[in-house]
Motif scaffolding. Sequence first.
Motif, short mmCIF file in Angstrom:
data_model
loop_
_atom_site.label_atom_id
_atom_site.label_comp_id
_atom_site.label_asym_id
_atom_site.label_seq_id
_atom_site.Cartn_x
_atom_site.Cartn_y
_atom_site.Cartn_z
N PHE A 41 -1.22 41.12 -7.67
CA PHE A 41 -0.15 41.91 -7.08
C PHE A 41 -0.64 42.53 -5.78
CE2 PHE A 41 0.69 41.64 -11.53
CZ PHE A 41 2.07 41.53 -11.61
N VAL A 42 0.13 42.36 -4.71
CA VAL A 42 -0.20 42.96 -3.42
C VAL A 42 1.02 43.75 -2.97
CG1 VAL A 42 -0.90 42.55 -1.03
CG2 VAL A 42 -1.71 41.02 -2.84
N ILE A 43 0.81 45.03 -2.70
CA ILE A 43 1.88 45.92 -2.27
C ILE A 43 1.57 46.38 -0.85
CG2 ILE A 43 3.14 48.05 -2.78
CD1 ILE A 43 3.08 45.89 -5.09
N VAL A 44 2.56 46.29 0.04
CA VAL A 44 2.41 46.80 1.40
C VAL A 44 3.30 48.03 1.52
CG1 VAL A 44 2.67 46.33 3.86
CG2 VAL A 44 1.94 44.49 2.32
N ASP A 45 2.68 49.18 1.70
CA ASP A 45 3.40 50.44 1.91
C ASP A 45 3.37 50.78 3.38
OD1 ASP A 45 4.04 51.05 -0.76
OD2 ASP A 45 2.08 51.98 -1.08
N GLU A 46 4.54 51.06 3.93
CA GLU A 46 4.61 51.52 5.31
C GLU A 46 4.87 53.01 5.31
OE1 GLU A 46 6.39 48.64 8.35
OE2 GLU A 46 7.50 48.23 6.50
N VAL A 47 4.03 53.75 6.02
CA VAL A 47 4.10 55.20 6.05
C VAL A 47 4.51 55.64 7.45
CG1 VAL A 47 2.75 57.32 5.73
CG2 VAL A 47 2.26 55.30 4.31
N GLU A 48 5.47 56.56 7.52
CA GLU A 48 5.87 57.11 8.81
C GLU A 48 4.67 57.79 9.47
OE1 GLU A 48 8.70 56.61 10.30
OE2 GLU A 48 9.70 55.67 8.61
N THR A 49 4.57 57.68 10.78
CA THR A 49 3.41 58.25 11.48
C THR A 49 3.34 59.77 11.37
OG1 THR A 49 4.62 58.23 13.59
CG2 THR A 49 3.21 56.32 13.11
N ASP A 50 4.48 60.42 11.10
CA ASP A 50 4.45 61.87 10.85
C ASP A 50 3.75 62.21 9.55
OD1 ASP A 50 5.87 62.46 13.16
OD2 ASP A 50 7.79 62.65 12.14
N ASN A 51 3.65 61.24 8.65
CA ASN A 51 3.07 61.46 7.32
C ASN A 51 1.65 60.91 7.20
OD1 ASN A 51 5.51 62.59 6.51
ND2 ASN A 51 6.31 60.62 5.86
N TRP A 52 1.04 60.52 8.30
CA TRP A 52 -0.31 59.95 8.31
C TRP A 52 -1.12 60.74 9.31
CZ3 TRP A 52 -1.27 54.73 6.20
CH2 TRP A 52 -2.60 54.32 6.32
N GLY A 53 -2.22 61.33 8.87
CA GLY A 53 -3.03 62.14 9.76
C GLY A 53 -4.43 61.61 9.92
N VAL A 54 -4.98 61.82 11.10
CA VAL A 54 -6.37 61.44 11.40
C VAL A 54 -6.99 62.60 12.18
CG1 VAL A 54 -7.88 59.81 12.60
CG2 VAL A 54 -5.78 58.99 11.52
#
Length: 73
Positions: A41-54
């Motif tokens: 099983f391979v799942i690709v999750d796309e996350v809004e850039t507002d919800n991803w921090g670096v």
Amino acid sequence: MPYVNIRITREGVTAAQKAELIEGATRLLETVLGKHRATTFVIVDEVETDNWGVGGEPVTTLRAAAKAARGEI
């Protein structure tokens, strides 16, 4: 039954690119570990850039700053 979760920022990734990621991850598990394709099983999750921090900043802010630095705004 391998499970792979690929998380990427939602920035215009095409369905074809996601299909290539899914195929590539499946092939890697099949080749390296001998896992069966039918149970991988391979799942690709796309996350809004507002919800991803670096580095304490949202990716949206980082992308905007990079564009400004390049004079693209």
